[in-house]
Design an enzyme around this catalytic site. Structure first.
Site, mmCIF file in Angstrom:
data_model
loop_
_atom_site.group_PDB
_atom_site.id
_atom_site.type_symbol
_atom_site.label_atom_id
_atom_site.label_comp_id
_atom_site.label_asym_id
_atom_site.label_seq_id
_atom_site.Cartn_x
_atom_site.Cartn_y
_atom_site.Cartn_z
ATOM 1 N N ARG A 27 2.820 -11.740 51.888
ATOM 2 C CA ARG A 27 3.396 -12.927 52.548
ATOM 3 C C ARG A 27 4.727 -12.625 53.232
ATOM 4 N NH1 ARG A 27 1.537 -18.230 51.036
ATOM 5 N NH2 ARG A 27 -0.691 -17.992 50.729
ATOM 6 N N ARG A 31 7.641 -18.535 55.354
ATOM 7 C CA ARG A 31 8.670 -19.575 55.480
ATOM 8 C C ARG A 31 10.058 -19.180 54.996
ATOM 9 N NH1 ARG A 31 4.825 -23.661 52.601
ATOM 10 N NH2 ARG A 31 4.312 -21.609 51.787
ATOM 11 N N ARG A 40 6.845 -21.328 63.943
ATOM 12 C CA ARG A 40 5.887 -22.238 63.321
ATOM 13 C C ARG A 40 6.048 -23.665 63.869
ATOM 14 N NH1 ARG A 40 2.962 -25.217 61.294
ATOM 15 N NH2 ARG A 40 2.323 -25.554 59.166
ATOM 16 N N ASP A 77 -5.020 -16.146 57.608
ATOM 17 C CA ASP A 77 -5.159 -16.716 56.266
ATOM 18 C C ASP A 77 -6.549 -16.392 55.746
ATOM 19 O OD1 ASP A 77 -3.523 -18.664 54.437
ATOM 20 O OD2 ASP A 77 -5.621 -19.210 54.208
ATOM 21 N N TYR A 152 -11.911 -22.218 46.800
ATOM 22 C CA TYR A 152 -11.427 -23.237 47.750
ATOM 23 C C TYR A 152 -12.594 -23.971 48.412
ATOM 24 C CZ TYR A 152 -6.747 -21.227 47.297
ATOM 25 O OH TYR A 152 -5.543 -20.804 46.802
HETATM 26 C C1 LIG Z 1 -4.877 -17.891 48.202
HETATM 27 C C2 LIG Z 1 -4.424 -17.418 49.574
HETATM 28 C C3 LIG Z 1 -4.272 -18.236 50.728
HETATM 29 N N1 LIG Z 1 -3.858 -17.411 51.756
HETATM 30 C C4 LIG Z 1 -3.714 -16.126 51.306
HETATM 31 C C5 LIG Z 1 -4.099 -16.106 49.938
HETATM 32 C C6 LIG Z 1 -4.206 -14.876 49.097
HETATM 33 C C7 LIG Z 1 -2.888 -14.402 48.620
HETATM 34 C C8 LIG Z 1 -2.197 -15.342 47.682
HETATM 35 O O1 LIG Z 1 -2.746 -15.580 46.584
HETATM 36 O O2 LIG Z 1 -1.110 -15.800 48.036
HETATM 37 C C9 LIG Z 1 -3.331 -14.934 52.061
HETATM 38 C C10 LIG Z 1 -2.374 -15.045 53.165
HETATM 39 N N2 LIG Z 1 -1.808 -16.169 53.728
HETATM 40 C C11 LIG Z 1 -0.971 -15.821 54.740
HETATM 41 C C12 LIG Z 1 -1.050 -14.413 54.898
HETATM 42 C C13 LIG Z 1 -0.379 -13.719 56.083
HETATM 43 C C14 LIG Z 1 0.127 -12.399 55.980
HETATM 44 C C15 LIG Z 1 1.327 -12.177 55.095
HETATM 45 O O3 LIG Z 1 2.456 -12.298 55.589
HETATM 46 O O4 LIG Z 1 1.104 -11.816 53.910
HETATM 47 C C16 LIG Z 1 -1.890 -13.920 53.898
HETATM 48 C C17 LIG Z 1 -2.254 -12.482 53.564
HETATM 49 C C18 LIG Z 1 -0.154 -16.730 55.569
HETATM 50 C C19 LIG Z 1 0.124 -18.087 55.082
HETATM 51 N N3 LIG Z 1 -0.767 -18.971 54.509
HETATM 52 C C20 LIG Z 1 -0.143 -20.170 54.268
HETATM 53 C C21 LIG Z 1 1.212 -20.079 54.707
HETATM 54 C C22 LIG Z 1 2.235 -21.198 54.668
HETATM 55 C C23 LIG Z 1 1.830 -22.305 55.596
HETATM 56 C C24 LIG Z 1 2.854 -22.693 56.637
HETATM 57 O O5 LIG Z 1 3.565 -21.852 57.212
HETATM 58 O O6 LIG Z 1 2.918 -23.885 56.918
HETATM 59 C C25 LIG Z 1 1.379 -18.770 55.219
HETATM 60 C C26 LIG Z 1 2.627 -18.181 55.852
HETATM 61 C C27 LIG Z 1 -0.806 -21.393 53.710
HETATM 62 C C28 LIG Z 1 -1.706 -21.201 52.549
HETATM 63 N N4 LIG Z 1 -2.796 -20.373 52.499
HETATM 64 C C29 LIG Z 1 -3.384 -20.449 51.259
HETATM 65 C C30 LIG Z 1 -2.681 -21.391 50.495
HETATM 66 C C31 LIG Z 1 -3.000 -21.755 49.070
HETATM 67 C C32 LIG Z 1 -1.653 -21.885 51.313
HETATM 68 C C33 LIG Z 1 -0.713 -23.003 50.981
HETATM 69 C C34 LIG Z 1 0.289 -22.645 49.982
HETATM 70 C C35 LIG Z 1 1.522 -22.136 50.639
HETATM 71 O O7 LIG Z 1 1.995 -22.872 51.507
HETATM 72 O O8 LIG Z 1 2.004 -21.066 50.243
HETATM 73 C C36 LIG Z 1 -4.576 -19.685 50.856
#
Ligand SMILES: Cc1c2[nH]c(c1CCC(=O)O)Cc1[nH]c(c(CCC(=O)O)c1C)Cc1[nH]c(c(CCC(=O)O)c1C)Cc1[nH]c(c(C)c1CCC(=O)O)C2
Length: 347
Positions: A27, A31, A40, A77, A152
């Site tokens: 990640r 944010r 964003r 994602d 999910y």
């Molecule tokens: C379970 C999972 C998800 N997404 C992901 C996982 C597996 C890894 C983990 O367990 O964290 C993987 C993921 N999500 C994102 C990346 C991008 C690359 C990176 O920088 O790592 C990667 C590799 C961007 C993201 N994916 C998400 C964001 C935040 C959303 C935003 O910017 O508004 C980002 C930067 C949203 C997301 N996406 C997901 C959730 C549950 C959420 C909401 C929770 C949260 O906000 O952290 C599903």
């Protein structure tokens, strides 16, 4: 054949060379970075950002510019696969993902054959990022593991204990296994496309493998991952694949042996002595700083970084967090961690 990837420190580590540990963060585009929040805000919805090659390239590069990490990870994602399979997916501000729950009795309506075509915008991002990255920086593609993505798809949202999916595995076994199979096929095609578009390696995130029992772990985590590794390497011989089975704990040695992953990511619950003595002899390892240490900083951060390096940096090892960086982590603390890892010398 000349393999350009071999000039990259992360790739040499995945190929089994010890040396100064490469570093990147799960990640890392997100944010906690003010420049991410700015991009964003201009992008519309989160999925609009994922499917906008210009802006997705920009946010992928942001943490590389700031910290010089050894790897960039494609900005996307894990839930773009359900989206590409035709399931409604949206991200609700402050609440996380929401999906139109699937009807497992109609699982065959999900079509894995058009996933790559529908994710063309993400694949375009891979090519753009590779072209823009410094030569020494590796590019990682990724997808979610079938089990984690299925949790999910079945619940329609994140759940604390993945109960809807665990229940479906036991009460609707044939439909559940068919869903996993569809996700295996989709993941193979999508990862192969990412590797062909310029990714040096890929990581498969199984964020929720820790809630499976022994039978469930073999069926829903290990066997699908074994098929993904085999399927990807059938198309891209020698493909480098990092497995991240979060919460797998004592399953890790079996997971590495059964799946054939190139390297394994460790969460911060994995004891360092177990990581060093039991897992690292099997393959390169990646991890596993508690993301909370990055939030608190100071001596608590330094102590955690040093412990991980002292235990693991003598053999092939990629420094990372044990899970994604959280939005409340101060940017200065990330810089402090990177400096400390780069300055580390075997004692
Ligand atoms: C379970 C999972 C998800 N997404 C992901 C996982 C597996 C890894 C983990 O367990 O964290 C993987 C993921 N999500 C994102 C990346 C991008 C690359 C990176 O920088 O790592 C990667 C590799 C961007 C993201 N994916 C998400 C964001 C935040 C959303 C935003 O910017 O508004 C980002 C930067 C949203 C997301 N996406 C997901 C959730 C549950 C959420 C909401 C929770 C949260 O906000 O952290 C599903």
């Amino acid at each position: 054949m000349i393999d350009a990837s071999r000039t990259r420190r992360l790739i040499r580590t995945l190929d089994g060379e010890a040396g100064p540990p490469p570093i990147w963060m799960m990640r890392q585009a997100g944010r906690y970075l003010p420049e991410y929040r700015a991009t964003r805000a201009d992008a519309g919805s989160f999925l609009d950002l994922c499917f906008n090659p210009k802006l997705a390239t920009e946010v992928t590069l942001q943490p590389i510019r700031r910290f010089g990490f050894d790897a960039a990870i494609l900005f996307s994602d894990i839930l773009v696969i359900p989206h590409a399979l035709g399931q409604g997916v949206r991200f609700v501000e402050g609440e996380g993902p929401r999906l139109d729950p699937i009807d497992l009795d109609r699982v065959d309506e999900l079509d894995p054959t058009t996933v790559v075509e529908r994710l063309g915008a993400v694949l375009e991002t891979v090519g753009r990022v590779r072209a823009a990255l410094p030569a020494e920086t590796a590019l990682l593609g990724f997808c979610g593991a079938p089990w984690t993505v299925a949790t999910y798809m079945i619940a329609g949202r994140g759940t604390p204990d993945q109960m809807p999916a665990r229940r479906a595995m036991l009460t609707q076994p044939a439909a559940f296994d068919r869903l996993i199979e569809i996700l295996v096929e989709s993941s193979i095609a999508y990862l192969v496309a990412q590797l062909r578009a310029g990714a040096d390696a890929v990581q498969v995130f199984d964020s929720w493998s820790g809630t499976l029992d022994d039978i469930g772990f073999a069926r829903a985590a290990m066997e699908p991952m074994r098929r993904i590794v085999e399927g990807v390497r059938a198309e891209v011989p020698g493909a480098r694949i990092i497995g991240f089975p979060k919460g797998a704990g004592a399953h890790l040695p079996a997971y590495v042996a059964a799946t054939g992953v190139t390297a394994v990511g460790l969460d911060w619950g994995v004891p360092l002595a177990f990581a060093r003595d039991v897992v690292q002899p099997l393959c390169p390892v990646q991890g596993n700083l508690d993301p909370l240490r990055l939030v608190v900083g100071g001596a608590g951060l330094d102590e955690g970084v040093d412990a991980v390096l002292e235990a693991l940096a003598g053999r092939p090892f990629v420094f990372n967090l044990g899970h994604g960086i959280t939005p409340d982590a101060p940017v200065e603390h990330v810089g402090r961690m990177v400096d400390r890892v780069r300055a580390w010398q075997p004692g």
